[in-house]
Design a protein around this motif. Structure first.
Motif, mmCIF file in Angstrom:
data_model
loop_
_atom_site.group_PDB
_atom_site.id
_atom_site.type_symbol
_atom_site.label_atom_id
_atom_site.label_comp_id
_atom_site.label_asym_id
_atom_site.label_seq_id
_atom_site.Cartn_x
_atom_site.Cartn_y
_atom_site.Cartn_z
ATOM 1 N N ASP A 460 -4.445 -7.234 5.676
ATOM 2 C CA ASP A 460 -4.100 -6.580 4.707
ATOM 3 C C ASP A 460 -4.597 -5.357 6.742
ATOM 4 N N GLN A 463 -3.444 -1.892 7.600
ATOM 5 C CA GLN A 463 -4.984 -0.442 7.564
ATOM 6 C C GLN A 463 -5.882 -0.799 8.783
ATOM 7 N N VAL A 490 3.985 -1.314 3.661
ATOM 8 C CA VAL A 490 3.081 -0.083 3.108
ATOM 9 C C VAL A 490 2.758 0.758 3.641
ATOM 10 N N ALA A 668 -2.031 7.316 -2.403
ATOM 11 C CA ALA A 668 -1.804 6.007 -2.092
ATOM 12 C C ALA A 668 -2.599 5.541 -0.619
ATOM 13 N N HIS A 669 -3.078 6.194 -0.069
ATOM 14 C CA HIS A 669 -3.913 5.894 1.205
ATOM 15 C C HIS A 669 -5.051 5.301 0.719
ATOM 16 N N ALA A 672 -4.413 1.745 -0.821
ATOM 17 C CA ALA A 672 -4.224 0.803 -0.067
ATOM 18 C C ALA A 672 -4.697 0.035 0.438
ATOM 19 N N PRO A 694 7.415 4.250 2.457
ATOM 20 C CA PRO A 694 5.983 4.052 2.509
ATOM 21 C C PRO A 694 5.401 4.539 1.537
ATOM 22 N N TRP A 695 5.129 5.325 1.155
ATOM 23 C CA TRP A 695 5.106 5.947 0.283
ATOM 24 C C TRP A 695 4.761 5.790 -1.279
ATOM 25 N N TYR A 697 7.223 2.789 -1.483
ATOM 26 C CA TYR A 697 6.504 1.251 -1.880
ATOM 27 C C TYR A 697 5.136 1.076 -1.968
ATOM 28 N N THR A 698 3.368 1.588 -0.994
ATOM 29 C CA THR A 698 2.540 1.272 -1.267
ATOM 30 C C THR A 698 2.125 1.604 -2.766
ATOM 31 N N ARG A 702 0.919 -1.110 -6.028
ATOM 32 C CA ARG A 702 -0.479 -1.141 -6.140
ATOM 33 C C ARG A 702 -0.435 -2.225 -7.668
#
Length: 745
Positions: A460, A463, A490, A668-669, A672, A694-695, A697-698, A702
């Protein structure tokens, strides 16, 4: 992929949701299984707390305080090694006017109701600054908490706040932020009130006028310094580690600072910020090192201004990465031994070979690619290396531990390791979280205070913010190997920086791109999003379902139907294993509205324990920027008892409001680094401006087995995927890494 027709609802907003590139052929009824379900009118009072952190001022030690104390000790140890080598706010009764507005602003930030500022904000949930690096680990047993502000200090601050028309409920926060003599400091410089998260310059101006009278003008030097620091803090919340000087001066002018250049110079002179000059290269040209510049040649530069904490973190991170790159890895096993392990590692062979000869390696890929770091750890342990992996959160830890425990490597063949206590070929998990690693979980530390390991794999990696990355890198012993692994598609870290993206762009170490695709219709859909395409996918088992809606009210109604009825009945995934993801906390279909509706349907109750009841799903924030999903178990005199990824957590009563919110729906954050069997992504019409590639995609990635998209943004979804990349972040790490030679090949 199935597409469901919208329901007819009353009071619909003008226009209907149109099917875009995400929609596919096929028709369905009402629900994931194509059959009609009767919806319910869902109502419920909002009861979730904030996910920010506030200073309590109470004598009882909090988890975050212990975490910060542990990190101060760690920073001191790191500094020594480098030298040798070279409160929730009370509601406040009967407030009105300026005091009520000020308290409401602070409370709004703490509860996630709105971002702290719009100057540098991203369309993501707000993130508050912390006095120490974000996403701090759980407190180690016996950690000493910093002393709470003295009661006399709090009382003197309370009296001063009342005099200035500010809510006295902020007294404990101000006293904690300013320390001893807080009242005297605040009287001498009322704009220090801006150090409290959620306070805006115009509110600090009102407080200053109440105390100073006509002396408090927009050209006051104290105001210029305070607003400069405030703007840099807001930029950090948006992910920047520094700001270019023109952007900063322009923002100061917008905030009514008459002489922005003087304000910046005064801030630098007082040591409240630092300035840097970074050389610029022509767009598209490779970065040049100093020795490549011709004598007398003037290279263009950009001037950056940043807060000291982030400047030092990036410099420390660059130093640590340079040490890994330029030092020979510890010789564990011969070249023949490493090659033998690589030959049996399947698709992880290139990763094993790269790690054999380099101190720093980057690995990219989706969820399926995590089998390759798992194979690397097996190979390293077979060679006798002390190998550990760390994930962003406890759910990732559980998934990777299960992957390691499977009797097989990246080829699917058996891979029994020496010392296996089970005799079944299962790998004894050597996995923790990044926060746990810093707080003492895992390998422990050697006599010098460095991690007692030879290989660390950080999963990850996108992040990672700069402060956490610096602490982890500086804690590695000489000769250790570091692998940063993650999916570059992501969202970046909640905290400042874009460490993984900057390292990928720098090309100063080997980069291994996995060729293992994520399987099935979900893998096909997410892979397309990653390259800017929202493709139609065949989903015969309803792995992907599109649910068009006309307005936010219908979006909430259909979401509750999907989670409570359609997905469990048609897909076989119970409600407790289905996660709702939406762009923000506020709005008619944000996390608060969705959580209220889902609680009413799935676990109704009075919320007698700070708005929560046993059985509620929650999102627990032990420190700013960290979110741990869990469930309420019970409440007693100690506080609220939670179960988070199998671990028992007790949240004291006074910290419930700022560290907990309901967790049926997340941003989404917040999501992640975790995955669920089923995910419902809610895209109401007012979310269009918050969407990016990216939002999407993330959020889409999930889901393990099933994805429902409650779709009310018309063509904005396809446009976001095709045209809106990640928002740029200003960081210094690329310039700091420029002196490193490029990786061979």
């Amino acid at each position: 992929m199935s597409t469901e027709p919208p329901e007819t609802t009353e009071n619909s907003e003008p226009g209907a949701a149109a099917q875009d590139g995400a929609a596919a052929s096929g028709s369905g009824g009402d629900g994931a299984d194509g059959t009609s379900t009767d919806g319910e009118d869902v109502t419920g009072a909002e009861s979730d707390g904030g996910d920010g952190e506030a200073s309590e001022g109470a004598a009882q030690q909090s988890e975050a305080e212990a975490e910060l104390a542990a990190q101060r000790v760690e920073r001191e140890r790191i500094a020594r090694r480098k030298a040798e080598r070279a409160a929730p706010v009370d509601s406040g009764a009967k407030l009105s006017g300026q005091a009520a507005d000020l308290l409401a602003a602070v409370r709004a930030v703490e509860s996630g109701a709105k971002p702290t500022a719009t100057v540098f904000s991203e369309p993501e949930p707000p993130r508050r600054p912390a006095a120490e690096p974000a996403r701090r680990p759980e407190p180690a047993p016996g950690s000493a908490a910093p002393a709470a502000p003295a009661s006399e200090t709090v009382e003197s601050v309370r009296a001063l706040l009342t005099e200035g028309g500010a809510p006295e409920a902020l007294a404990a926060q101000v006293a904690a932020a300013l320390g001893e003599g807080a009242a005297d400091q605040l009287r001498a410089d009322p704009w220090q009130l801006l150090r409290i998260a959620g306070v805006r310059p115009e509110q600090a101006d009102g407080f200053a006028r109440a105390l100073l009278g006509a002396e408090a003008g927009p050209d006051d030097e104290r105001r210029g310094r305070a607003v400069t620091v405030w703007l840099l803090e807001q930029a950090a919340l948006a992910g920047h580690t520094a700001l270019e000087l023109p952007a900063l001066t322009a923002a100061l002018a917008q905030r009514g600072v008459p002489d922005a250049d003087a304000a910046v110079q005064n801030t630098l002179a007082e040591g409240e910020a630092l300035a840097f000059q970074d050389a610029l290269d022509e767009p598209g040209a490779p970065a040049r090192r100093d020795e490549e510049a011709e004598e007398g040649e003037e290279r263009p530069v950009r001037v950056l201004v940043g807060l000291e904490r982030y400047a030092l973190a990036e410099e420390s991170l660059a130093d640590g990465l340079g040490r890994l790159i330029n030092s020979a890895p510890k010789q564990d096993g011969s070249a023949e031994d490493w090659e033998r392990e690589a030959g049996g590692a399947g698709s992880a062979a290139d990763l094993v070979r790269a790690v054999a000869g380099h101190g720093l390696v980057l690995h990219t890929g989706g969820e399926a690619s995590r089998a390759e770091p798992a194979a690397l750890l097996r190979a390293a342990r077979a060679l006798g290396l002390r190998a550990w992996a760390a994930t962003a959160g406890p759910q990732g830890k559980e998934r990777f531990s299960a992957l390691l425990s499977e009797p097989g490597d990246a080829t699917g063949t058996a891979a029994e390791l020496p010392g296996d206590a089970t005799g079944t070929g299962a790998v004894s998990p050597s996995v923790t979280t990044m926060a746990g690693l810093l707080s003492g979980e895992g390998p422990g530390r050697d006599a010098d205070g460095a991690f007692d390991l030879d290989l660390l794999v950080l999963l990850d990696a996108p992040q990672l913010d700069v402060e956490t990355a610096a602490l982890l890198t500086e804690s590695l012993p000489d000769g250790a190997r570091l692998v940063l692994a993650g999916d570059p598609g992501v969202l970046w870290s909640a905290g400042p920086g874009r460490v993984f993206a900057d390292l990928l762009a720098a090309r100063i170490c080997p980069q291994i791109a996995s060729r293992r695709p994520d399987p099935g219709p979900l893998g096909e859909l997410v892979s397309g999003v990653g390259i800017g395409e929202l493709n139609q996918v065949e989903a015969p088992a309803k792995e992907v379902v599109i649910v068009p809606v006309r307005d936010a009210g219908e979006a909430v109604h259909r979401t509750v139907q999907l989670v409570a009825d359609s997905v469990p009945r048609a897909i076989g995934v119970p409600a407790e294993q289905t996660q709702v993801i939406t762009p923000g906390h506020g709005g008619a279909a944000g996390t608060r509205a969705l959580n209220a509706a889902l609680k009413e349907r799935l676990n109704p109750g009075p919320g007698r324990f700070g708005g929560f009841d046993p059985g509620d799903r929650i999102a627990y924030s032990p420190a700013p920027g960290r979110t741990v999903p869990g469930q309420v178990v019970k409440a007693d005199a100690e506080g609220l008892h939670l179960s988070c990824a199998g671990e028992a957590v007790v949240v004291p009563k006074q910290r419930v409001e700022q560290s907990l919110r309901h967790g049926w729906a997340l941003t989404a954050h917040q999501a992640a680094g975790a995955r669920w069997p089923a995910v419902v992504v809610v895209l109401p019409g007012d979310a269009a401006q918050a969407l990016s590639r990216p939002w999407v995609y993330t959020a889409f990635s999930r889901a393990d087995r099933h994805l429902s998209v409650v779709h009310g943004v018309e063509q904005a979804l396809a446009r976001a995927v095709a045209e809106i990349p990640a928002k740029p972040r200003t960081t210094r790490l690329p310039a700091l890494l420029a002196p490193q030679p490029p990786a061979a090949g």
